[in-house]
Design an enzyme around this catalytic site. Structure first.
Site, PDB file in Angstrom:
ATOM      1  N   GLU A 216       0.827  -1.208   0.000  1.00  0.00           N
ATOM      2  CA  GLU A 216       0.000   0.000   0.000  1.00  0.00           C
ATOM      3  C   GLU A 216       0.868   1.267   0.000  1.00  0.00           C
ATOM      4  O   GLU A 216       0.613   2.210  -0.758  1.00  0.00           O
ATOM      5  CB  GLU A 216      -0.932   0.018   1.224  1.00  0.00           C
ATOM      6  N   GLY A 272       6.188  -1.691  14.812  1.00  0.00           N
ATOM      7  CA  GLY A 272       5.382  -0.695  14.122  1.00  0.00           C
ATOM      8  C   GLY A 272       4.292  -0.085  14.981  1.00  0.00           C
ATOM      9  O   GLY A 272       4.129   1.138  15.033  1.00  0.00           O
ATOM     10  N   ARG A 273       3.528  -0.916  15.687  1.00  0.00           N
ATOM     11  CA  ARG A 273       2.401  -0.387  16.468  1.00  0.00           C
ATOM     12  C   ARG A 273       2.858   0.259  17.768  1.00  0.00           C
ATOM     13  O   ARG A 273       2.040   0.806  18.505  1.00  0.00           O
ATOM     14  CB  ARG A 273       1.388  -1.509  16.735  1.00  0.00           C
ATOM     15  N   GLU A 358      -3.413  -7.235  17.492  1.00  0.00           N
ATOM     16  CA  GLU A 358      -2.237  -7.627  16.713  1.00  0.00           C
ATOM     17  C   GLU A 358      -1.135  -8.132  17.629  1.00  0.00           C
ATOM     18  O   GLU A 358      -0.344  -8.996  17.254  1.00  0.00           O
ATOM     19  CB  GLU A 358      -1.730  -6.451  15.866  1.00  0.00           C
ATOM     20  N   HIS A 390     -26.771   5.274  21.409  1.00  0.00           N
ATOM     21  CA  HIS A 390     -27.943   5.109  20.550  1.00  0.00           C
ATOM     22  C   HIS A 390     -27.724   4.019  19.508  1.00  0.00           C
ATOM     23  O   HIS A 390     -28.460   3.944  18.527  1.00  0.00           O
ATOM     24  CB  HIS A 390     -28.289   6.440  19.879  1.00  0.00           C
ATOM     25  N   LYS A 506      -1.263 -11.167   2.646  1.00  0.00           N
ATOM     26  CA  LYS A 506      -0.479 -10.303   1.770  1.00  0.00           C
ATOM     27  C   LYS A 506       0.232 -11.121   0.690  1.00  0.00           C
ATOM     28  O   LYS A 506       0.304 -10.716  -0.468  1.00  0.00           O
ATOM     29  CB  LYS A 506       0.538  -9.496   2.584  1.00  0.00           C
TER      30      LYS A 506
END
Length: 546
Positions: A216, A272-273, A358, A390, A506
């Site tokens: 991406e 990464g996270r 993850e 709601h 992937k």
């Protein structure tokens, strides 16, 4: 490292016995037994965060038994190994040093010679963030045609997108510059929509990808480069004025055309996270200013110190981890909901989805064995109050499944009108209604209609009341949940810092992409099931003949 199946421990067996006893006590009963229960089951973190966990199906004995579990599995050793830079991310043979990316006070690095290079790299990187922030926000960074940059586009996905985007949104009232900031992650045409609104002369792209192998980000960065080159008559020199790179794949970004001085490093030991406090946070610093970025780091660092130095019984991330495991494995409450009563925090539940699921969505333990006798990660979902009152709150209050909740709100909101007090009254009311049901009002149970109005209560929640949503407090909150996840992973005997589960899809997409726009695919020559085969044929038939 001690790799112990938690359910084989004496402490876990003690917890099972304790569960048989306490499951018969409702939250209402626990409060009736102790009218000052809040004082026993709440913490005040530096007068910035009130953490109330009193509305849970726990008692002091529950916490005591979980502390015994930590001692039995030698939890402290795991924390020390992380601090020393040992390779506790064993499945990828990496260290886990994300907390060192905000240790600008040099507490965790001190007297650790093996981490001297890590600390030096950290200082260099932080100074580089400061330098670039000041140059760009002061209007001194010019595009190829000498126009000031007024648009910055962050190109990344996953940890290179969700965390920074969440922080920028959460701290939008601290925005320092007049620069417009955009985040592009997916390859669904979003980049074309955004580029149509911008001027190439005034736009700077940040390519943010640890490996620069994510499809991406590669596709979007090439689209952005073509957009710049088309405007400047294919003058390759224009790339260095309009692109900054953040990656561990240094050479690939140089080949892309980015000036070597404009490439930031993401160390291999930062996942990464967990990377928003590292160079990945450049976009945050550009949005809120370097001083506020430092405040974000400072809040996270202070929570790191709290986690590492506090007793287990007074440790907010550890208590939060206990509660989650308690419900997921003993009560079999498999989901958790995060409810944020501030629109600026709207992306925080999404961020926690990645952080929690993850990290701990694993079915193989640290010994390489399948996990079949206990649960690892809960399902995380959430939304913004009062909007979600709601929608799925009907389910939270009267559904057949019980969902433990985390409620998050701030006290010193900029809105000083009556509307904010109405908003906060809903915040407090919902935690009360979930815990105690309709015991707080009188309903005539003989009325058939009132049966549908009944609220059973006994639905647990934690409450985080933030004094103010500012950079420091947000940093502390993020760090708090990071350490919750770490603690759960150690107890549950899994590797929290890899993410092999994202790879297969992937890889398959690469081979499938070659089958798109092919008439009459030969099923015998491709490893496709009949479902995927026919779906691809259906797509090809209509997409390429539209």
């Amino acid at each position: 490292m001690l790799n112990i199946n938690p359910i084989k421990t004496k402490s876990w067996k003690d917890l099972k016995k304790h569960f048989i006893y306490i499951k018969n006590y409702k939250i209402y009963d626990l409060f009736k037994k102790d009218c000052n229960r809040f004082n026993e089951f709440s913490f005040n973190f530096k007068n910035k965060i009130i953490f109330d966990y009193s509305k849970n199906n726990i008692c002091k004995e529950t916490i005591y038994l979980f502390i015994n579990l930590l001692k039995e599995i030698n939890f402290k050793k795991f924390v020390n190994l992380m601090l020393l830079g040992e390779r506790i991310n064993f499945s990828e043979n990496k260290s886990v040093l994300h907390i060192h990316s905000r240790d600008y006070k040099n507490i965790f690095f001190s007297n650790k010679n093996n981490l001297s290079k890590v600390y030096n790299d950290f200082k260099i990187n932080l100074n580089k963030i400061k330098l670039f922030t000041n140059i760009i926000n002061d209007g001194k960074w010019l595009g190829f045609s000498n126009k000031k940059i007024i648009n910055i586009v962050n190109l990344g996905i996953g940890g290179s997108d969700i965390g920074p985007k969440m922080v920028v949104k959460s701290l939008k009232k601290f925005k320092k510059s007049n620069i417009n900031i955009y985040f592009i992650s997916n390859i669904d045409g979003t980049i074309e929509e955004i580029l149509n609104k911008l001027s190439p002369e005034e736009t700077l792209f940040i390519i943010c990808s640890k490996s620069y192998t994510t499809i991406e980000t590669i596709v979007n960065s090439k689209i952005a480069r073509k957009w710049i080159l088309d405007y400047f008559d294919n003058n390759f020199s224009s790339i260095s004025n309009h692109f900054i790179g953040i990656s561990n794949n240094y050479s690939e970004l140089i080949n892309f055309g980015i000036d070597k001085d404009n490439v930031f490093d993401i160390p291999d030991y930062i996942g990464g996270r967990y990377s928003l406090f590292s160079s990945v946070g450049l976009i945050i610093s550009l949005s809120v200013g370097y001083k506020n970025f430092l405040s974000l780091l400072n809040g996270a660092h202070d929570m790191d110190v709290h986690f590492i130095n506090s007793n287990y019984s007074n440790n907010i991330p550890i208590i939060l981890a206990f509660i989650s495991i308690w419900y997921n494995n003993f009560f079999n409450y498999e989901s958790e909901s995060v409810l944020v009563y501030n629109n600026n925090l709207s992306l925080f539940p999404l961020y926690l989805q990645q952080l929690v699921m993850e990290s701990n969505g694993k079915n193989i333990d640290r010994n390489g064995n399948y996990i079949y006798d206990y649960n690892t990660s809960p399902v995380i979902f959430g939304g913004i109050g009062t909007d979600v009152q709601h929608s799925f709150f009907q389910f939270l209050h009267q559904g057949t499944k019980i969902i433990p909740c985390d409620f998050i709100a701030e006290i010193l909101n900029d809105n000083n009108s009556d509307s904010y007090t109405i908003h906060m009254s809903n915040f407090f009311a919902q935690t009360q209604a979930l815990a105690f049901g309709d015991k707080i009002i009188n309903l005539n149970s003989n009325n058939i209609v009132n049966k549908y109005k009944r609220f059973s209560g006994n639905r647990p929640s934690n409450t985080f009341l933030l004094k103010k949503i500012d950079p420091y407090t947000l940093g502390a909150l993020i760090s708090l949940y990071e350490h919750k996840v770490f603690t759960q992973g150690i107890i549950l005997n899994i590797f929290s810092f890899d993410q092999w589960g994202v790879e297969l899809g992937k890889k398959l997409s690469v081979s499938i992409h070659n089958l798109l726009n092919i008439d009459n695919i030969d099923l015998s020559k491709n490893k496709l099931d009949s479902s995927t085969f026919n779906l691809i044929n259906y797509f090809n038939k209509y997409y390429f003949n539209k």
